[in-house]
Design a protein around this motif. Sequence first.
Motif, PDB file in Angstrom:
ATOM      1  N   SER A 431       0.853  -1.190   0.000  1.00 36.57           N
ATOM      2  CA  SER A 431       0.000   0.000   0.000  1.00 36.57           C
ATOM      3  C   SER A 431       0.885   1.234   0.000  1.00 36.57           C
ATOM      4  CB  SER A 431      -0.910   0.031   1.233  1.00 36.57           C
ATOM      5  OG  SER A 431      -1.800  -1.065   1.223  1.00 36.57           O
ATOM      6  N   LEU A 432       0.485   2.244  -0.748  1.00 35.53           N
ATOM      7  CA  LEU A 432       1.258   3.474  -0.859  1.00 35.53           C
ATOM      8  C   LEU A 432       0.469   4.626  -0.255  1.00 35.53           C
ATOM      9  CD1 LEU A 432       3.725   5.023  -1.949  1.00 35.53           C
ATOM     10  CD2 LEU A 432       2.505   5.254  -4.133  1.00 35.53           C
ATOM     11  N   TYR A 433       1.072   5.304   0.713  1.00 37.81           N
ATOM     12  CA  TYR A 433       0.435   6.444   1.349  1.00 37.81           C
ATOM     13  C   TYR A 433       1.103   7.736   0.901  1.00 37.81           C
ATOM     14  CZ  TYR A 433      -1.773   3.113   4.548  1.00 37.81           C
ATOM     15  OH  TYR A 433      -2.501   2.087   5.076  1.00 37.81           O
ATOM     16  N   ASN A 434       0.324   8.791   0.786  1.00 33.46           N
ATOM     17  CA  ASN A 434       0.855  10.091   0.376  1.00 33.46           C
ATOM     18  C   ASN A 434       1.661  10.766   1.474  1.00 33.46           C
ATOM     19  OD1 ASN A 434      -0.205  10.683  -2.403  1.00 33.46           O
ATOM     20  ND2 ASN A 434      -2.134  10.217  -1.364  1.00 33.46           N
ATOM     21  N   ASN A 435       1.484  10.314   2.710  1.00 27.77           N
ATOM     22  CA  ASN A 435       2.102  10.995   3.850  1.00 27.77           C
ATOM     23  C   ASN A 435       2.686   9.961   4.796  1.00 27.77           C
ATOM     24  OD1 ASN A 435       2.684  12.406   6.201  1.00 27.77           O
ATOM     25  ND2 ASN A 435       0.990  13.816   5.942  1.00 27.77           N
ATOM     26  N   PHE A 436       3.989  10.030   5.045  1.00 28.07           N
ATOM     27  CA  PHE A 436       4.643   9.006   5.851  1.00 28.07           C
ATOM     28  C   PHE A 436       4.208   9.050   7.307  1.00 28.07           C
ATOM     29  CE2 PHE A 436       7.452  12.449   7.048  1.00 28.07           C
ATOM     30  CZ  PHE A 436       7.867  12.131   8.324  1.00 28.07           C
ATOM     31  N   PHE A 437       3.679  10.182   7.790  1.00 29.07           N
ATOM     32  CA  PHE A 437       3.241  10.234   9.187  1.00 29.07           C
ATOM     33  C   PHE A 437       2.133   9.225   9.454  1.00 29.07           C
ATOM     34  CE2 PHE A 437       5.356  14.381   9.132  1.00 29.07           C
ATOM     35  CZ  PHE A 437       6.040  14.315  10.333  1.00 29.07           C
ATOM     36  N   HIS A 438       1.435   8.819   8.405  1.00 27.86           N
ATOM     37  CA  HIS A 438       0.390   7.811   8.548  1.00 27.86           C
ATOM     38  C   HIS A 438       0.973   6.473   9.004  1.00 27.86           C
ATOM     39  CE1 HIS A 438      -3.630   6.197   7.762  1.00 27.86           C
ATOM     40  NE2 HIS A 438      -3.052   5.153   7.179  1.00 27.86           N
ATOM     41  N   ALA A 439       2.233   6.218   8.627  1.00 35.79           N
ATOM     42  CA  ALA A 439       2.879   4.976   9.057  1.00 35.79           C
ATOM     43  C   ALA A 439       3.251   5.019  10.534  1.00 35.79           C
ATOM     44  CB  ALA A 439       4.128   4.725   8.213  1.00 35.79           C
ATOM     45  N   ILE A 440       3.452   6.217  11.056  1.00 34.24           N
ATOM     46  CA  ILE A 440       3.796   6.378  12.469  1.00 34.24           C
ATOM     47  C   ILE A 440       2.543   6.322  13.332  1.00 34.24           C
ATOM     48  CG2 ILE A 440       4.770   7.987  14.162  1.00 34.24           C
ATOM     49  CD1 ILE A 440       6.582   9.047  11.965  1.00 34.24           C
ATOM     50  N   ASN A 441       1.488   6.949  12.849  1.00 29.45           N
ATOM     51  CA  ASN A 441       0.214   6.979  13.576  1.00 29.45           C
ATOM     52  C   ASN A 441      -0.894   6.865  12.545  1.00 29.45           C
ATOM     53  OD1 ASN A 441      -2.141   7.635  14.969  1.00 29.45           O
ATOM     54  ND2 ASN A 441      -1.149   9.196  16.233  1.00 29.45           N
ATOM     55  N   SER A 442      -1.542   5.732  12.479  1.00 33.36           N
ATOM     56  CA  SER A 442      -2.530   5.464  11.434  1.00 33.36           C
ATOM     57  C   SER A 442      -3.735   6.395  11.488  1.00 33.36           C
ATOM     58  CB  SER A 442      -3.013   4.009  11.513  1.00 33.36           C
ATOM     59  OG  SER A 442      -3.622   3.759  12.768  1.00 33.36           O
ATOM     60  N   SER A 443      -3.904   7.089  12.616  1.00 27.84           N
ATOM     61  CA  SER A 443      -5.025   8.029  12.712  1.00 27.84           C
ATOM     62  C   SER A 443      -4.737   9.338  11.998  1.00 27.84           C
ATOM     63  CB  SER A 443      -5.362   8.311  14.175  1.00 27.84           C
ATOM     64  OG  SER A 443      -4.299   9.005  14.816  1.00 27.84           O
ATOM     65  N   VAL A 444      -3.460   9.566  11.634  1.00 22.38           N
ATOM     66  CA  VAL A 444      -3.087  10.765  10.901  1.00 22.38           C
ATOM     67  C   VAL A 444      -3.402  10.558   9.431  1.00 22.38           C
ATOM     68  CG1 VAL A 444      -1.185  12.286  10.238  1.00 22.38           C
ATOM     69  CG2 VAL A 444      -1.275  11.336  12.545  1.00 22.38           C
ATOM     70  N   SER A 445      -4.076  11.502   8.828  1.00 25.10           N
ATOM     71  CA  SER A 445      -4.440  11.402   7.413  1.00 25.10           C
ATOM     72  C   SER A 445      -3.206  11.206   6.555  1.00 25.10           C
ATOM     73  CB  SER A 445      -5.172  12.674   6.978  1.00 25.10           C
ATOM     74  OG  SER A 445      -5.292  12.726   5.570  1.00 25.10           O
ATOM     75  N   ASP A 446      -3.355  10.446   5.465  1.00 27.49           N
ATOM     76  CA  ASP A 446      -2.222  10.263   4.554  1.00 27.49           C
ATOM     77  C   ASP A 446      -2.241  11.307   3.438  1.00 27.49           C
ATOM     78  OD1 ASP A 446      -4.324   9.173   2.975  1.00 27.49           O
ATOM     79  OD2 ASP A 446      -2.869   7.967   1.868  1.00 27.49           O
ATOM     80  N   SER A 447      -3.080  12.307   3.559  1.00 28.22           N
ATOM     81  CA  SER A 447      -3.105  13.411   2.596  1.00 28.22           C
ATOM     82  C   SER A 447      -2.285  14.570   3.136  1.00 28.22           C
ATOM     83  CB  SER A 447      -4.544  13.867   2.346  1.00 28.22           C
ATOM     84  OG  SER A 447      -5.086  14.435   3.523  1.00 28.22           O
ATOM     85  N   ASN A 448      -2.367  15.719   2.481  1.00 28.46           N
ATOM     86  CA  ASN A 448      -1.597  16.877   2.928  1.00 28.46           C
ATOM     87  C   ASN A 448      -1.981  17.334   4.326  1.00 28.46           C
ATOM     88  OD1 ASN A 448      -0.002  17.159   0.641  1.00 28.46           O
ATOM     89  ND2 ASN A 448      -1.517  18.364  -0.446  1.00 28.46           N
ATOM     90  N   SER A 449      -3.195  17.036   4.749  1.00 22.88           N
ATOM     91  CA  SER A 449      -3.625  17.463   6.079  1.00 22.88           C
ATOM     92  C   SER A 449      -2.888  16.714   7.179  1.00 22.88           C
ATOM     93  CB  SER A 449      -5.137  17.272   6.241  1.00 22.88           C
ATOM     94  OG  SER A 449      -5.486  15.910   6.119  1.00 22.88           O
ATOM     95  N   GLY A 450      -2.120  15.684   6.804  1.00 20.84           N
ATOM     96  CA  GLY A 450      -1.377  14.925   7.804  1.00 20.84           C
ATOM     97  C   GLY A 450       0.082  15.312   7.931  1.00 20.84           C
ATOM     98  N   LEU A 451       0.500  16.410   7.302  1.00 17.77           N
ATOM     99  CA  LEU A 451       1.900  16.838   7.373  1.00 17.77           C
ATOM    100  C   LEU A 451       2.196  17.385   8.772  1.00 17.77           C
ATOM    101  CD1 LEU A 451       2.041  18.629   3.916  1.00 17.77           C
ATOM    102  CD2 LEU A 451       3.081  16.428   4.499  1.00 17.77           C
ATOM    103  N   ARG A 452       3.157  16.796   9.472  1.00 16.59           N
ATOM    104  CA  ARG A 452       3.381  17.164  10.875  1.00 16.59           C
ATOM    105  C   ARG A 452       4.852  17.420  11.204  1.00 16.59           C
ATOM    106  NH1 ARG A 452      -1.683  16.239  13.414  1.00 16.59           N
ATOM    107  NH2 ARG A 452      -3.116  16.197  11.653  1.00 16.59           N
ATOM    108  N   ASN A 453       5.691  17.651  10.219  1.00 15.73           N
ATOM    109  CA  ASN A 453       7.097  17.923  10.530  1.00 15.73           C
ATOM    110  C   ASN A 453       7.273  19.362  11.006  1.00 15.73           C
ATOM    111  OD1 ASN A 453       6.297  18.080   7.695  1.00 15.73           O
ATOM    112  ND2 ASN A 453       8.305  19.002   7.338  1.00 15.73           N
ATOM    113  N   ASP A 454       8.288  19.572  11.837  1.00 14.06           N
ATOM    114  CA  ASP A 454       8.557  20.895  12.402  1.00 14.06           C
ATOM    115  C   ASP A 454       8.784  21.937  11.306  1.00 14.06           C
ATOM    116  OD1 ASP A 454       8.485  19.814  14.924  1.00 14.06           O
ATOM    117  OD2 ASP A 454      10.650  19.878  15.255  1.00 14.06           O
ATOM    118  N   ALA A 455       8.316  23.156  11.548  1.00 16.62           N
ATOM    119  CA  ALA A 455       8.701  24.315  10.745  1.00 16.62           C
ATOM    120  C   ALA A 455       9.787  25.031  11.542  1.00 16.62           C
ATOM    121  CB  ALA A 455       7.515  25.234  10.503  1.00 16.62           C
ATOM    122  N   ILE A 456      11.016  24.917  11.095  1.00 17.90           N
ATOM    123  CA  ILE A 456      12.178  25.331  11.890  1.00 17.90           C
ATOM    124  C   ILE A 456      12.519  26.792  11.616  1.00 17.90           C
ATOM    125  CG2 ILE A 456      14.586  24.866  12.431  1.00 17.90           C
ATOM    126  CD1 ILE A 456      14.121  21.990  11.467  1.00 17.90           C
TER     127      ILE A 456
END
Length: 607
Positions: A431-456
């Motif tokens: 299965s291919l997800y658009n957002n890798f955070f979904h692999a860390i927490n399946s409740s996080v959307s695999d679309s752009n709404s699931g982007l959770r990396n720091d803005a430094i």
Amino acid sequence: MKKIILSLAACMFVFAGCEKIDSLLDTVNYQKADTSSFPQTEKDAEQLVNSTYYTFYSLYNGSIFRTNLFRHMIASDDVYGHGSESSTETSAADRLLEISGDETNSPWQDYYKGLHRCNYAIESISALDDDVFTGTNKNWYLGQAHFMRAFFLWILADKHETFPLTLKTEVENTPNASVDEIYAAIAADLTDAINLIPANYGYSKEPNQVGRATKYAAEALMGRVWLFYTGFYKKDKMADVTKDMVIKYLEDCANTSVSKFDLEDDPRSLWAYTNEYSSGLAYGEGFDTYAARENIRWVGNHSKETIFATHFSLTGSNRNRLGEWLGIRNSSKTTNGTCYPYSAKSNGNASVNPLMVKEWYEDPDYGPTDKRLYGSIMATRDANKVYDWFADGYVELPDFKGDNNKEVERTLFYPKKYIATACYTDGAKSSLYNNFFHAINSSVSDSNSGLRNDAIYIRFADVLLMLDELKETVTGMNRLRERAGLKPYDSYSLERLQKERRYEFVFEGERFDDLRRWYPETAGEIIQKNQDGGYVEFKGNVVPDGYREMPGRSFSQRYSKTHGFWMIPTKQISLQEGQLTQHAGYEEGEDWIFTSGDLPYYDVIKK
């Protein structure tokens, strides 16, 4: 003079009921609280401080042009405005133009909402008895509030130069403050933050500390603001803050035994595209990705190099939209094998200036042995054929075709640091997800709404290079060059410092202000010269003469009028009853509006 009393319910407790910052900055629903009953306890004081951080999220949930990081990256000579013809905000920012008189109105309101929250926190916490607090916590909370107020003031000063200065909860309609008044207020707040926040709160992943400002963040921000103010305005000090004081602050921050901040081992591991799910390192063999080949593993959010950032939780709706805008796109916006491990759902609003890539690639002090080159820039398709100087270069996505029907000012090079990254669920690539955070927490959307990396915003590397610049040393540069796989410098020069900053912080929004502070009068000419004629494609067609300026309002012409500042929303000028003055270059009669169809390339697709 008319007074405006900002509503506590509207401006403060919008924060009520929202999610926790990384589950650490705890929140409590104070929806029914008012000034007669709140704050009373230490928990109340903490909640007030938490609300100041939450304002940052609104800058990333809406249009990404709310953030200086994105606008200034687009305006620099590192990238061209990309996207499609409808990406008018990007094309406008690339040329120091606006698309309407009020595109900056929402972020303006957010900044002032943040300032109000800071003012209320400072006034209310100061009024509470000391015995309400445990140990030094009163100073800890107050110091954070002063830092956050300084940060909001700096964002406004960096973006608009002058504006009404509000340092109390009861606000009057006032005219633009002077530049000196604004920077004096920033200096005072940062000094208070440095003096108030206990030194033991350095880098930590302990509960209730992740994402918070520290004394060392205040010291680092003082360095950045001081360098801009003294350089751009040609001053020798900022209010009472001298060069020697700034050096002492930065040296304190750089003392890793005290601050606990430090460099990570690999400069590429700071960026989320190196996560083990996207690279495939989590699954073993069979993943031919750049990060897997280089055996790079992401250090994760809130690394020891991140001195201050907007830190996103894996719960709730807040996300970092930088990945949505700084990525790649194909005709269907569908992630597949031609673009893996990157997501193609991005709007792709930045293409890398190939003239900058050529300069970096051919520089004998840098070149392709610099880990940061391919760690920051991705080449696609037939870049090694289009650019003869790149004939032996690494093309990361040779089969990615892009979107000929949409892409404007495409160069075949893309920025990678904030790119949205996809992942498979397992080694079998089932299965291919658009957002890798979904692999860390399946409740996080695999679309752009699931982007959770720091803005430094500030990295430890910046502290090292600010010290080098102020002391004219190579100590910091050589630490960065060593970890990038390069030989050390034997002596300091401004040219070396400038190149090191450019390549270390490429696509992090710092280049634009660096050029402005080094060359306040001629930065526009430098940026224009560094961009003109670079290879671009317009909707699948090669532009014969490359990147072009707009007749009558070139970048250098726009810079000579604006000096790189953006317009004050016309709505705010109206609300301020004529006391608020528009920034130069955006007054009535100036040609500052960019609309769809203004790009100067349509001749290449005429039949």
